[in-house]
Design a protein around this motif. Structure first.
Motif, PDB file in Angstrom:
ATOM      1  N   TYR A   1      19.410  19.940  41.030  1.00  0.00           N
ATOM      2  CA  TYR A   1      19.077  21.367  41.077  1.00  0.00           C
ATOM      3  C   TYR A   1      18.104  21.624  42.209  1.00  0.00           C
ATOM      4  CZ  TYR A   1      17.060  25.883  39.908  1.00  0.00           C
ATOM      5  OH  TYR A   1      16.615  27.177  39.980  1.00  0.00           O
ATOM      6  N   PHE A   2      18.403  22.632  43.039  1.00  0.00           N
ATOM      7  CA  PHE A   2      17.541  23.025  44.138  1.00  0.00           C
ATOM      8  C   PHE A   2      16.890  24.365  43.804  1.00  0.00           C
ATOM      9  CE2 PHE A   2      20.128  19.922  46.199  1.00  0.00           C
ATOM     10  CZ  PHE A   2      19.454  19.484  47.328  1.00  0.00           C
ATOM     11  N   PRO A   3      15.583  24.392  43.573  1.00  0.00           N
ATOM     12  CA  PRO A   3      14.904  25.685  43.463  1.00  0.00           C
ATOM     13  C   PRO A   3      14.958  26.437  44.789  1.00  0.00           C
ATOM     14  CG  PRO A   3      13.545  23.883  42.608  1.00  0.00           C
ATOM     15  CD  PRO A   3      14.687  23.261  43.360  1.00  0.00           C
ATOM     16  N   ALA A   4      14.612  27.722  44.746  1.00  0.00           N
ATOM     17  CA  ALA A   4      14.576  28.522  45.975  1.00  0.00           C
ATOM     18  C   ALA A   4      13.664  27.860  47.000  1.00  0.00           C
ATOM     19  CB  ALA A   4      14.096  29.934  45.654  1.00  0.00           C
ATOM     20  N   GLY A   5      14.042  27.949  48.272  1.00  0.00           N
ATOM     21  CA  GLY A   5      13.248  27.374  49.339  1.00  0.00           C
ATOM     22  C   GLY A   5      14.128  26.932  50.482  1.00  0.00           C
ATOM     23  N   THR A   6      13.517  26.437  51.532  1.00  0.00           N
ATOM     24  CA  THR A   6      14.232  25.895  52.681  1.00  0.00           C
ATOM     25  C   THR A   6      13.969  24.398  52.751  1.00  0.00           C
ATOM     26  OG1 THR A   6      14.094  27.970  53.921  1.00  0.00           O
ATOM     27  CG2 THR A   6      14.493  25.963  55.185  1.00  0.00           C
ATOM     28  N   TYR A   7      15.041  23.631  52.719  1.00  0.00           N
ATOM     29  CA  TYR A   7      14.969  22.170  52.708  1.00  0.00           C
ATOM     30  C   TYR A   7      15.486  21.658  54.048  1.00  0.00           C
ATOM     31  CZ  TYR A   7      14.468  22.989  47.703  1.00  0.00           C
ATOM     32  OH  TYR A   7      14.041  23.435  46.480  1.00  0.00           O
ATOM     33  N   VAL A   8      14.568  21.155  54.875  1.00  0.00           N
ATOM     34  CA  VAL A   8      14.930  20.669  56.206  1.00  0.00           C
ATOM     35  C   VAL A   8      15.452  19.244  56.070  1.00  0.00           C
ATOM     36  CG1 VAL A   8      14.110  20.170  58.534  1.00  0.00           C
ATOM     37  CG2 VAL A   8      13.211  22.153  57.278  1.00  0.00           C
ATOM     38  N   ILE A   9      16.671  19.011  56.573  1.00  0.00           N
ATOM     39  CA  ILE A   9      17.295  17.695  56.429  1.00  0.00           C
ATOM     40  C   ILE A   9      17.761  17.195  57.793  1.00  0.00           C
ATOM     41  CG2 ILE A   9      17.985  18.057  54.030  1.00  0.00           C
ATOM     42  CD1 ILE A   9      20.808  18.673  54.974  1.00  0.00           C
TER      43      ILE A   9
END
Length: 688
Positions: A1-9
């Motif tokens: 599960y990914f909560p709201a936000g920006t995940y830099v990969i």
């Protein structure tokens, strides 16, 4: 599960078998690639290995989802190749509510979605911005619905397929809407597409095809377009060499219906590339002239207090304890309070029928499974429902999503889902609910119990009674109506999914999906039924049904034994009688039907793949050039029928593609395609 936000990969996230990747539906999280991103896809559903082979067998990757995410590739230089989602996959998988952000600079090399293999599948509610290709796709069969594509060079590029169903596509400001020229006119690799209830705007070429009167294979590139609105699309359909197969407009127009390929109405084949009469759509299936559609609810505004956990309400989910009473109490409470019954991940063993009353809402956590077990379900002469949705004749509404119904041990009398509810107004819905019969841990129907026996003639050897696992996958009864189904796979296991080698097994299930609703008004989006003995789909004395890319496989063990074993026909259920119907028919006549229609009207099939790959576990019969000798017949129409409309019928391994009242209407030899055999348009409009 990914909560709201920006995940830099900086490299790919790998999605595995039986894994859900889910973002916050109220505020979609973003996966943002770094400028130096490495990997094939921000999410890679099947990593390439040394030697250029996929790590997982794409036709055996089941039970996974990706939903509620933004794939942001805009930091990757436009001249660098980049992919948002790499998704070779199979049945019982879905992608929903996803956005792709790509460069739209001249020369961009970005692509949003890439699929090059598999046997799937379903996707809905995807939005693409920019890219060289928004969706670069190839798979055996697929249903895709509700895509919006802005500013791509090519909105959809087809690599290969057997059959593909597209609905509610909104393509804007691209150079080409859909390109299916792969392989060129002498070696086409795209089998067929069915594209409808959609629009294309400010795009010079709507569809780019390789088909003409001389193209090869003869029925490859079969196309059906229906209810497609054009706005400033000068060339609607472009053929080989830049020829104009269908002129477009710099203004506005609608393609009422157009196609190419072979038609049987009901006699044929006739080769056509021209406008056709649109299907006679039943009004009860439409909203605003288009087929009704509804995405799976995610309960994004429902507070936690309005969910009822199965485990918190007394169920164990351990696959051993009897959870019958706990689940029954849970569903009753849901129906009375309006709360959502939440099936925590686990295996719920039941020993009696569990009723789902009107008003119930059920959602599963990562495909929990309800398994029928014990003597109550063991008698094929006294079949019993595992899940009973409403009582016969009862009126009401339910929502069911994201769980599996199965069996444990020999339960020859189990009807896994029985649907009884009448409805009006908003249809009841069943999304991502599957049946899985055998081949999984806890089923007691795995390789150790149910090995294949191709060298043992059966009969005279008896069927292994410990592997007679179910009576029927799903039954929509006479009184039922007004039901919406989406991405449902009713599967009798052909292999042990716990075995690293996917070793084949032999499981016996009597019937697949039986619909005898008198009123009908049923939608089947992206459904598949496989490996049942007597038939996969059967429709009897029903009407007003939509089907979008149905798919079947005949049981691999047949004809050893054939469909007369171990389930005798039950006349009250309109079962086929192979003893009488096979008289005088050569070959493997008594193999289970893929699709059977009896005394019904207004059945709308927008894509069908009816496959028979095996003869007693050997694929020689379906190999190219071997005469499609796995079974004699696969699609049966009997009795009084009216307004049966089939777009892009694809069959494999069947000598006769369509039979009506005992007479073959179409031979595979007249309709050869890339691997299947294809009829672009079949209709029987009068009473026969």
């Amino acid at each position: 599960y990914f909560p709201a936000g920006t995940y830099v990969i900086s490299s790919s996230i790998i999605d595995y078998y039986f894994t859900q990747i889910i973002g916050n539906p109220n505020c979609l999280p973003t996966l943002k690639a770094t400028p130096g991103f490495t990997g094939f896809g921000l999410i890679d559903g099947d990593q390439y290995q040394a030697g250029g082979v996929l790590g997982f067998g794409a036709t055996n990757i089941f039970y996974r989802q990706v939903r509620n995410l933004i794939f942001d590739m805009t930091a990757i230089p436009s001249t660098s190749a980049a992919t948002g989602l790499h998704w070779p996959t199979a049945q019982s998988t879905s992608v929903q509510n996803v956005v792709f952000l790509m460069s739209d600079a001249p020369g961009t090399q970005h692509q949003g979605l890439f699929i090059e293999s598999g046997s799937a599948g379903f996707m809905t509610d995807l939005v693409f911005y920019g890219g060289l290709v928004a969706a670069n796709i190839g798979n055996q069969q697929y249903t895709m619905r509700n895509f919006t594509i802005y500013n791509a060079v090519t909105a959809v590029n087809m690599l290969f397929d057997w059959g593909w169903t597209f609905k509610s596509f909104n393509i804007q400001n691209c150079s080409i809407g859909l390109d299916m020229t792969s392989g060129g006119p002498t070696a086409q690799s795209v089998g067929s597409i069915t594209f409808f209830d959609s629009s294309i705007t400010n795009t010079p070429i709507g569809f780019n095809i390789a088909h003409n009167n001389a193209s090869l294979p003869p029925t490859a590139g079969s196309v059906i377009l229906e209810n497609v609105a054009l706005n400033n699309v000068p060339i609607a359909v472009q053929g080989p060499g830049g020829t104009i197969a269908l002129a477009g407009t710099t203004g506005s127009s609608v393609i009422a219906a157009w196609g190419d390929g072979h038609e049987y109405v009901p006699k044929g084949p006739t080769n056509f590339e021209s406008p056709i009469q649109p299907a006679q759509r039943p009004n009860s299936l439409l909203v605003g002239g288009a087929y009704y559609q509804r995405s799976k609810p995610q309960y994004s505004s429902t507070p936690v207090s309005q969910f009822l956990s199965a485990r918190s309400n007394g169920a164990t989910g351990n696959g051993v304890s009897d959870d019958t009473l706990a689940l029954q109490a849970l569903f009753l409470r849901s129906s009375l309070t309006g709360q959502v019954a939440f099936l925590d991940a686990g295996t719920y063993r039941v020993t009696r029928t569990v009723l789902i009353p009107p008003g119930t809402k059920v959602v599963g956590e990562t495909y929990p499974i309800i398994v029928a077990s014990g003597a109550f379900f063991s008698n094929m002469n006294n079949p019993q429902a595992v899940l009973q949705v409403g009582l016969g004749g009862q009126f009401g509404y339910v929502e069911l999503s994201d769980f599996v119904v199965g069996t444990q041990g020999p339960t020859a009398g189990a009807i896994l889902i029985e649907y009884n509810l009448r409805g009006a107004g908003t249809p009841s819905g069943i999304w991502d609910v599957h049946t899985r019969i055998g081949g999984f841990a806890g089923s007691n129907l795995q390789l150790a119990q149910c090995p294949t026996t191709p060298t043992v003639p059966t009969p005279p050897a008896p069927v292994n009674t410990n592997c007679i696992a179910a009576f029927m996958s799903m039954h929509i009864t006479q009184s039922a109506s007004n039901l919406y189904m989406e991405n449902n796979w009713f599967w009798t296991a052909d292999h042990d999914i716990e075995d690293p080698n996917d070793t084949q097994i032999t499981i016996y299930t009597g019937r697949g999906f039986y619909v005898e609703s008198a009123a009908g008004t049923i939608w089947l989006w992206g459904t598949a039924v496989e490996h049942h003995s007597l038939y996969q789909y059967q429709f009897a004395n029903t009407q007003n049904i939509f089907m979008g890319q149905i798919q079947t496989e005949t049981a691999y063990y047949q004809p050893n034994p054939n469909a007369t074993e171990p389930f005798p026909p039950v006349p009250a259920l309109n079962d086929p009688n192979f003893v009488t119907s096979c008289t005088g028919v050569a070959g493997n006549c008594a193999d289970g039907w893929g699709l059977r229609i009896l005394n019904s009207q207004s059945l709308m099939v927008y894509g069908a793949g009816l496959y028979s790959f095996f003869d007693n576990y050997s694929t020689t019969c379906s190999n190219a050039g071997n005469g499609e000798a796995c079974q004699s017949r696969i699609f049966d129409i009997e009795g009084n029928v009216r307004n049966i409309n089939v777009y892009n019928l694809n069959t494999i391994g069947a000598t006769s593609m369509i039979n009506q009242n005992g007479v073959s209407l179409a031979s595979y030899a007249d309709n050869v395609n890339v691997f299947p055999d294809t009829i672009a348009l079949f209709r029987t409009t009068g009473t026969t």
